[in-house]
Scaffold this motif. Structure first.
Motif, PDB file in Angstrom:
ATOM      1  N   MET A  53       1.899 -10.128 -53.939  1.00 40.95           N
ATOM      2  CA  MET A  53       2.438 -10.374 -52.596  1.00 40.95           C
ATOM      3  C   MET A  53       3.275  -9.187 -52.145  1.00 40.95           C
ATOM      4  O   MET A  53       3.222  -8.784 -50.983  1.00 40.95           O
ATOM      5  CB  MET A  53       3.271 -11.662 -52.594  1.00 40.95           C
ATOM      6  N   LEU A  54       4.017  -8.640 -53.080  1.00 40.40           N
ATOM      7  CA  LEU A  54       4.871  -7.498 -52.774  1.00 40.40           C
ATOM      8  C   LEU A  54       4.041  -6.314 -52.260  1.00 40.40           C
ATOM      9  O   LEU A  54       4.433  -5.609 -51.332  1.00 40.40           O
ATOM     10  CB  LEU A  54       5.608  -7.093 -54.057  1.00 40.40           C
ATOM     11  N   LEU A  55       2.873  -6.130 -52.854  1.00 44.98           N
ATOM     12  CA  LEU A  55       2.034  -4.982 -52.508  1.00 44.98           C
ATOM     13  C   LEU A  55       1.033  -5.292 -51.398  1.00 44.98           C
ATOM     14  O   LEU A  55       0.210  -4.461 -51.050  1.00 44.98           O
ATOM     15  CB  LEU A  55       1.277  -4.507 -53.752  1.00 44.98           C
ATOM     16  N   GLY A  56       1.079  -6.502 -50.877  1.00 45.84           N
ATOM     17  CA  GLY A  56       0.193  -6.839 -49.769  1.00 45.84           C
ATOM     18  C   GLY A  56      -1.213  -7.214 -50.189  1.00 45.84           C
ATOM     19  O   GLY A  56      -2.107  -7.307 -49.343  1.00 45.84           O
ATOM     20  N   LEU A  57      -1.439  -7.417 -51.485  1.00 44.76           N
ATOM     21  CA  LEU A  57      -2.779  -7.830 -51.919  1.00 44.76           C
ATOM     22  C   LEU A  57      -3.012  -9.297 -51.591  1.00 44.76           C
ATOM     23  O   LEU A  57      -4.140  -9.717 -51.347  1.00 44.76           O
ATOM     24  CB  LEU A  57      -2.938  -7.621 -53.431  1.00 44.76           C
ATOM     25  N   VAL A  58      -1.940 -10.072 -51.638  1.00 43.18           N
ATOM     26  CA  VAL A  58      -2.024 -11.512 -51.411  1.00 43.18           C
ATOM     27  C   VAL A  58      -1.021 -11.866 -50.321  1.00 43.18           C
ATOM     28  O   VAL A  58       0.104 -11.364 -50.309  1.00 43.18           O
ATOM     29  CB  VAL A  58      -1.692 -12.258 -52.734  1.00 43.18           C
ATOM     30  N   ARG A  59      -1.447 -12.748 -49.419  1.00 40.14           N
ATOM     31  CA  ARG A  59      -0.534 -13.168 -48.343  1.00 40.14           C
ATOM     32  C   ARG A  59       0.402 -14.250 -48.843  1.00 40.14           C
ATOM     33  O   ARG A  59      -0.068 -15.239 -49.428  1.00 40.14           O
ATOM     34  CB  ARG A  59      -1.335 -13.762 -47.183  1.00 40.14           C
ATOM     35  N   PRO A  60       1.693 -14.116 -48.600  1.00 40.79           N
ATOM     36  CA  PRO A  60       2.609 -15.196 -49.000  1.00 40.79           C
ATOM     37  C   PRO A  60       2.358 -16.446 -48.153  1.00 40.79           C
ATOM     38  O   PRO A  60       1.999 -16.342 -46.986  1.00 40.79           O
ATOM     39  CB  PRO A  60       3.990 -14.630 -48.693  1.00 40.79           C
ATOM     40  N   THR A  61       2.556 -17.603 -48.771  1.00 41.23           N
ATOM     41  CA  THR A  61       2.494 -18.848 -48.006  1.00 41.23           C
ATOM     42  C   THR A  61       3.753 -18.964 -47.150  1.00 41.23           C
ATOM     43  O   THR A  61       3.722 -19.455 -46.024  1.00 41.23           O
ATOM     44  CB  THR A  61       2.397 -20.050 -48.966  1.00 41.23           C
ATOM     45  N   ALA A  62       4.881 -18.512 -47.706  1.00 35.12           N
ATOM     46  CA  ALA A  62       6.138 -18.498 -46.965  1.00 35.12           C
ATOM     47  C   ALA A  62       7.019 -17.399 -47.539  1.00 35.12           C
ATOM     48  O   ALA A  62       6.773 -16.898 -48.638  1.00 35.12           O
ATOM     49  CB  ALA A  62       6.836 -19.849 -47.089  1.00 35.12           C
ATOM     50  N   GLY A  63       8.049 -17.045 -46.786  1.00 32.99           N
ATOM     51  CA  GLY A  63       8.979 -16.028 -47.258  1.00 32.99           C
ATOM     52  C   GLY A  63       8.523 -14.622 -46.897  1.00 32.99           C
ATOM     53  O   GLY A  63       7.461 -14.434 -46.291  1.00 32.99           O
ATOM     54  N   THR A  64       9.343 -13.666 -47.298  1.00 36.45           N
ATOM     55  CA  THR A  64       9.044 -12.275 -46.959  1.00 36.45           C
ATOM     56  C   THR A  64       9.198 -11.378 -48.192  1.00 36.45           C
ATOM     57  O   THR A  64       9.924 -11.705 -49.116  1.00 36.45           O
ATOM     58  CB  THR A  64      10.008 -11.743 -45.879  1.00 36.45           C
ATOM     59  N   ALA A  65       8.509 -10.262 -48.126  1.00 39.69           N
ATOM     60  CA  ALA A  65       8.644  -9.241 -49.171  1.00 39.69           C
ATOM     61  C   ALA A  65       8.667  -7.893 -48.470  1.00 39.69           C
ATOM     62  O   ALA A  65       7.817  -7.639 -47.610  1.00 39.69           O
ATOM     63  CB  ALA A  65       7.479  -9.302 -50.146  1.00 39.69           C
ATOM     64  N   SER A  66       9.662  -7.073 -48.796  1.00 37.39           N
ATOM     65  CA  SER A  66       9.718  -5.773 -48.132  1.00 37.39           C
ATOM     66  C   SER A  66       9.950  -4.664 -49.152  1.00 37.39           C
ATOM     67  O   SER A  66      10.599  -4.864 -50.179  1.00 37.39           O
ATOM     68  CB  SER A  66      10.833  -5.757 -47.085  1.00 37.39           C
TER      69      SER A  66
ATOM     70  N   VAL B 279     -12.748  -8.079 -40.398  1.00 39.42           N
ATOM     71  CA  VAL B 279     -11.885  -9.267 -40.277  1.00 39.42           C
ATOM     72  C   VAL B 279     -11.727  -9.948 -41.637  1.00 39.42           C
ATOM     73  O   VAL B 279     -10.611 -10.307 -42.042  1.00 39.42           O
ATOM     74  CB  VAL B 279     -12.468 -10.257 -39.234  1.00 39.42           C
ATOM     75  N   VAL B 280     -12.824 -10.111 -42.363  1.00 38.38           N
ATOM     76  CA  VAL B 280     -12.767 -10.787 -43.679  1.00 38.38           C
ATOM     77  C   VAL B 280     -11.854 -10.009 -44.636  1.00 38.38           C
ATOM     78  O   VAL B 280     -10.984 -10.585 -45.288  1.00 38.38           O
ATOM     79  CB  VAL B 280     -14.184 -10.934 -44.280  1.00 38.38           C
ATOM     80  N   VAL B 281     -12.040  -8.689 -44.706  1.00 36.55           N
ATOM     81  CA  VAL B 281     -11.250  -7.897 -45.653  1.00 36.55           C
ATOM     82  C   VAL B 281      -9.774  -7.871 -45.242  1.00 36.55           C
ATOM     83  O   VAL B 281      -8.881  -7.926 -46.086  1.00 36.55           O
ATOM     84  CB  VAL B 281     -11.815  -6.463 -45.779  1.00 36.55           C
ATOM     85  N   ARG B 282      -9.508  -7.806 -43.946  1.00 31.94           N
ATOM     86  CA  ARG B 282      -8.113  -7.786 -43.493  1.00 31.94           C
ATOM     87  C   ARG B 282      -7.384  -9.080 -43.833  1.00 31.94           C
ATOM     88  O   ARG B 282      -6.201  -9.082 -44.125  1.00 31.94           O
ATOM     89  CB  ARG B 282      -8.062  -7.561 -41.978  1.00 31.94           C
ATOM     90  N   ARG B 283      -8.100 -10.183 -43.768  1.00 35.88           N
ATOM     91  CA  ARG B 283      -7.442 -11.478 -43.907  1.00 35.88           C
ATOM     92  C   ARG B 283      -7.403 -12.004 -45.336  1.00 35.88           C
ATOM     93  O   ARG B 283      -6.629 -12.899 -45.646  1.00 35.88           O
ATOM     94  CB  ARG B 283      -8.153 -12.523 -43.022  1.00 35.88           C
ATOM     95  N   ARG B 284      -8.217 -11.468 -46.191  1.00 35.05           N
ATOM     96  CA  ARG B 284      -8.378 -12.111 -47.503  1.00 35.05           C
ATOM     97  C   ARG B 284      -7.322 -11.665 -48.530  1.00 35.05           C
ATOM     98  O   ARG B 284      -6.749 -10.594 -48.417  1.00 35.05           O
ATOM     99  CB  ARG B 284      -9.777 -11.845 -48.054  1.00 35.05           C
ATOM    100  N   ASP B 285      -7.118 -12.531 -49.521  1.00 37.06           N
ATOM    101  CA  ASP B 285      -6.317 -12.178 -50.678  1.00 37.06           C
ATOM    102  C   ASP B 285      -7.210 -11.413 -51.645  1.00 37.06           C
ATOM    103  O   ASP B 285      -8.346 -11.818 -51.894  1.00 37.06           O
ATOM    104  CB  ASP B 285      -5.784 -13.434 -51.377  1.00 37.06           C
TER     105      ASP B 285
END
Lengths: 301, 287
Positions: A53-66, B279-285
């Motif tokens: 999440m920190l590196l932007g690979l995974v989107r957080p469900t909630a909260g922030t990381a900077s 769009v898929v790559v931008r949005r995906r984990d």
């Protein structure tokens, strides 16, 4: 290591859920500029998800990381490279993605001790060499923050020692290192601060010394009531605890001669006096209350 | 890094790794081998032996020889593209996008801070460069073979008109690019090459043909087949090279829809594949 109190990494109530399962639960952590931060936790505790999440690979469900630096290098959950390319060409490719010159490639190959094997195909590399190449990719461009997720995985004892030296060297050069590891002795040795995560929750964030607590003297002496009286005079009422075979005094190691003299002067027989200090591993297992499923500790060179 | 800068950076990186990837050269080699066999070898053997084979049913020796002459290169060059060339390009697109997930290279690239939109656009740009190179090599290869036949058979060498050659190159580009990008999209969505290659090949080689058959019975299926990628690609090529009466011509070459409509449909698939991939790559984990 030169740490200043300006966070390079800051997360605020960072949360990730997968369906009903909470992988990371409101984690708020900070990594200060120039420090080596150890991120500890049993397998499946949420370390890698937090770093993702920190590196932007995974989107957080909630909260922030900077992240408050321009350039970040990272190795997350093992290296990923093209098997048909040589180590050097893999790094050339990675350099191009990021707009770095090819000269960076030779520099980092040298840094991770792969200069002599740079022309070999990646698919022929040992696990340790692959890991080193992953660290090499993370070091390209001299990033101000380096995130390493289990960087010693697959390394032999000599490789692990080299990696420790590399991390210390990076920190000496002013680079901030966020290191996730299950090798607690390693973390104890090289990290300034640690964060402990278990079941997705950050249990503690402190310096290594604070986490381990102060040192103590263990005294075995008779008669024990008389020894207790002397001990309480020396360490204070709150500084003495009974143990199953003696007394524990909250005093540093260099107080041992003085304690011995005072006990003998009071006519007490001193059978044993030892200095004890809890290891990070002991503290860690206490905190994670046996839930930890750490792999067997690897030997250190 | 801005999107244009990231796109250029990724294109350079992807070109480096594509040109060193044996799978890419195997794909190009396979296409050239198919061009050789179905464009010239079987036709020449049929011509030389005087027999009628499946490749030359009902054709005279004169028409077989004429087909192999340099002036006909723009048509021969295009004929295999809607089905076989397209299928190969789809496989290439699928592995270019999909293997990055299996090997973890996309994870490495994105964890090092590469911009996702720029990474996808750059990767597609590099794939497009390979499509263009395939067309150029293929045209040169066909021209070389036709000159060899003309020389061997002591025929006058008449080169194809520049206009028709460029027209063939344009149509070939649209067809191969569409299939390559459909493959890229499938590889992206499936996060791997195996499923995307399998599904893509079954679709392009089997399902569309079956649907066209069913379309003769059901009007709504017939309407659907008009906008399918295989129909559009086949019709686009068919509008240029013509379709043999009775449907016994080159597999995949059709006259189901007219040329301009087919070109628009193919272009729409190209744009759609790019947009959806981004769009898929931008949005995906990325794990």
């Amino acid at each position: 290591m030169n740490t200043t109190h300006s966070p390079v990494v800051a997360t605020e109530a960072l949360t990730k859920t997968y369906g009903d399962r909470v992988a990371v639960d409101r984690v708020s952590m900070t990594v200060q500029r120039g420090e080596v931060y150890g991120f500890l936790g049993p397998n499946g505790a949420g370390k890698t998800t937090t770093l993702r999440m920190l590196l932007g690979l995974v989107r957080p469900t909630a909260g922030t990381a900077s992240i408050d630096v321009d350039r970040v290098g990272a190795l997350i959950e093992g290296p990923g490279f093209h098997p048909y390319l040589s180590g050097r060409d893999n790094l050339r490719t990675m350099a191009r993605y990021r707009g770095f010159p090819d000269s960076e490639v030779d520099r980092v190959l040298e840094r991770v001790d792969l200069a002599g094997r740079g022309a070999d195909k990646y698919k022929g590399y040992s696990l340790g060499m692959k890991q080193r190449l992953g660290v090499g990719a993370a070091l390209m461009g001299d990033p101000a923050l380096i995130v390493l997720d289990e960087p010693t995985n697959g390394l032999d004892p000599a490789g692990m020692a080299d990696m420790r030296a590399l991390v210390v060297d990076l920190a000496r050069g002013g680079q901030t290192v966020l290191l996730s590891s299950h090798l607690l002795a390693e973390v104890q040795e090289i990290c300034d601060r640690v964060g402990v995560i278990d079941h997705g929750t950050l249990l503690l964030e402190s310096t290594v010394a604070e986490m381990r607590g102060g040192s103590s003297l263990h005294v075995r002496a008779t008669p024990e009531p008389a020894a207790l009286t002397v001990a309480m005079r020396l360490a204070g009422d709150d500084g003495v605890r009974r143990t199953h075979d003696g007394l524990s005094l909250d005093l540093p190691a260099d107080a041992a001669p003085h304690v011995t003299r005072e006990l003998v002067a009071a006519g007490i027989d001193v059978h044993e006096i030892t200095h004890t200090e809890r290891s990070l591993e002991e503290v860690f297992f206490e905190m994670t209350a046996g839930a930890a499923t750490l792999p067997e500790k690897e030997p250190l060179s | 890094m801005s999107t244009p800068t990231a796109t250029i950076a990724t294109t350079r990186a992807e070109l480096l790794r594509l040109r060193k990837w044996p799978a890419v050269w195997i794909t190009l080699g396979s296409w050239l081998a198919l061009s050789l066999m179905f464009g010239y070898l079987f036709t020449y053997l049929s011509y030389a032996s005087g027999d009628n084979t499946f490749a030359s049913e009902g054709a005279t020796k004169e028409s077989l020889l004429a087909e192999m002459m340099p002036v006909n290169v723009p048509d021969v060059f295009l004929q295999g593209m809607p089905m076989f060339g397209g299928a190969l390009m789809m496989v290439l697109g699928a592995i270019v996008a999909g293997n990055g997930y299996g090997w973890g290279t996309w994870k490495t690239i994105f964890s090092l801070g590469a911009q996702r939109t720029g990474a996808v656009l750059g990767s597609i740009a590099a794939l497009t460069c390979f499509v263009v190179a395939t067309l150029a090599v293929s045209l040169g290869f066909d021209l070389g073979l036709s000159l060899l036949v003309a020389t061997t058979e002591s025929q006058d060498v008449v080169l194809p008109a520049l206009g028709s050659t460029l027209e063939s190159l344009g149509v070939g580009f649209l067809v191969l690019e569409m299939w390559a990008l459909v493959g890229y999209l499938l590889g992206t969505v499936a996060r791997g090459p195996a499923l995307s290659v399998g599904l893509g090949l079954v679709w392009s080689l089997v399902v569309e043909n079956l649907l066209r058959g069913v379309g003769q019975l059901l009007d709504w299926v017939d309407a659907l087949t008009m906008v399918l990628p295989g129909t559009a690609a086949g019709s686009l090529v068919g509008s240029l090279v013509g379709v043999q009466e009775g449907g016994d011509g080159t597999p995949g070459v059709l006259d189901t829809v007219d040329g301009p409509q087919a070109a628009i449909t193919v272009a729409c698939y190209i744009v759609l594949a790019i947009v959806v991939s981004v769009v898929v790559v931008r949005r995906r984990d990325v794990a």
